[in-house]
Design an enzyme around this catalytic site. Structure first.
Site, short mmCIF file in Angstrom:
data_model
loop_
_atom_site.label_atom_id
_atom_site.label_comp_id
_atom_site.label_asym_id
_atom_site.label_seq_id
_atom_site.Cartn_x
_atom_site.Cartn_y
_atom_site.Cartn_z
N THR A 165 1.24 -1.52 0.36
CA THR A 165 -0.42 0.13 -0.23
C THR A 165 0.81 1.37 0.04
OG1 THR A 165 -0.29 0.28 2.03
CG2 THR A 165 -1.83 -1.13 1.22
N GLU A 166 2.27 0.99 -0.41
CA GLU A 166 3.28 2.39 0.09
C GLU A 166 2.13 3.86 -0.47
OE1 GLU A 166 5.55 -1.01 0.99
OE2 GLU A 166 4.14 -1.03 -0.02
#
Length: 265
Positions: free
Chosen positions: A141-142
């Site tokens: 999810t960076e």
């Protein structure tokens, strides 16, 4: 680890059960999020376990409801206040952990009982095998918070290929355990009440049926050959093939097979 060494670990536990070494993340109140101290303890635990004669196969697992939520964001926020050099030291620290697991002499199995997100998904994917439960979610999810999945992509491209890696890394979307298995992030999806037993049985199978030396060399070769040209890889493989034929384990194994004897590894 001896008692004194165990007492110095706050976030990680290590124990051995019938030649299976268990490295356990024990920071449940923070969803086993990674910071400098957690990474340090994981590196210490893996370094010890690699040389521990009591264990032949390792299992990475975690306490609490989540396997690992990735980087501790409060910790990352503090890192934004320091300069590039110090951030590089911290980043290299994490890289060294991932490289350590990937190149460790012993097989490492991830026992993923809950969500594995961002760096936590990287930690799971870096292991040689992965067992998980249907309820677990996986993803990187960076990009959704302006960060990048930098270190893990080096290993993820090797593990699942460019197309699937782009799907995960560029969307930042979470996927189900079923999709994670389909993509090759994990190997097995099993009911939650069977997870621990299935992982232990698989680890025991590797311990009983396979040569420790053979697994070690095969794992090392898988890591090294991918960075070689075709000719370099084939030459390296030929040389290692010749070396293996003269090894004690190969001599024992072939003799047992020809004599129709059960070998006890």
């Amino acid at each position: 680890m001896n008692t004194a060494e165990q007492q110095t670990l706050e976030y990680v536990n290590y124990e051995v059960k019938e030649r299976v070494g268990y490295i356990t993340l024990a920071r449940a109140e923070k969803r086993n999020a990674l910071n400098f101290e957690v990474v340090t303890e994981l590196k210490r635990a893996f370094a010890f376990a690699e040389e521990d004669e009591a264990s032949k196969v390792l299992v990475l697992r975690a306490e609490g409801k989540v396997f690992c939520a990735g980087a501790d964001l409060e910790y990352i926020q503090r890192l934004q206040e320091i300069d590039y050099h110090d951030n590089l030291i911290d980043s290299t620290h994490l890289m060294e952990l991932f490289r350590m697991i990937y190149t460790l002499k012993k097989v490492v199995i991830a026992q993923i009982h809950g969500h594995a997100i961002a760096g936590g998904c990287g930690l799971a994917a870096i292991c040689d095998f992965g067992f998980t439960v249907p309820e677990a979610k996986f993803g990187y999810t960076e990009v959704k918070i302006g960060f990048i999945p930098a270190i893990v992509k080096v290993f993820l491209l090797r593990k699942i290929g460019e197309a699937k890696a782009k799907q995960l890394l560029l969307t930042g979307d979470l996927v189900s355990a079923e999709v994670a298995e389909k993509y090759g992030l994990v190997n097995y999806v099993v009911p939650a009440d069977e997870l621990e037993e299935r992982v232990f049985a698989f680890a025991q199978k590797l311990c009983a049926e396979n040569s420790k030396q053979s697994m070690e060399v095969t794992k090392e070769m898988i890591a090294r050959v991918q960075g070689m040209t075709l000719e370099e890889g084939l030459q390296y493989a030929s040389e290692m093939n010749a070396v293996a034929r003269g090894s004690e384990d190969c001599q024992r194994g072939i003799a047992a097979f020809l004599n129709k004897e059960q070998i006890n590894w």
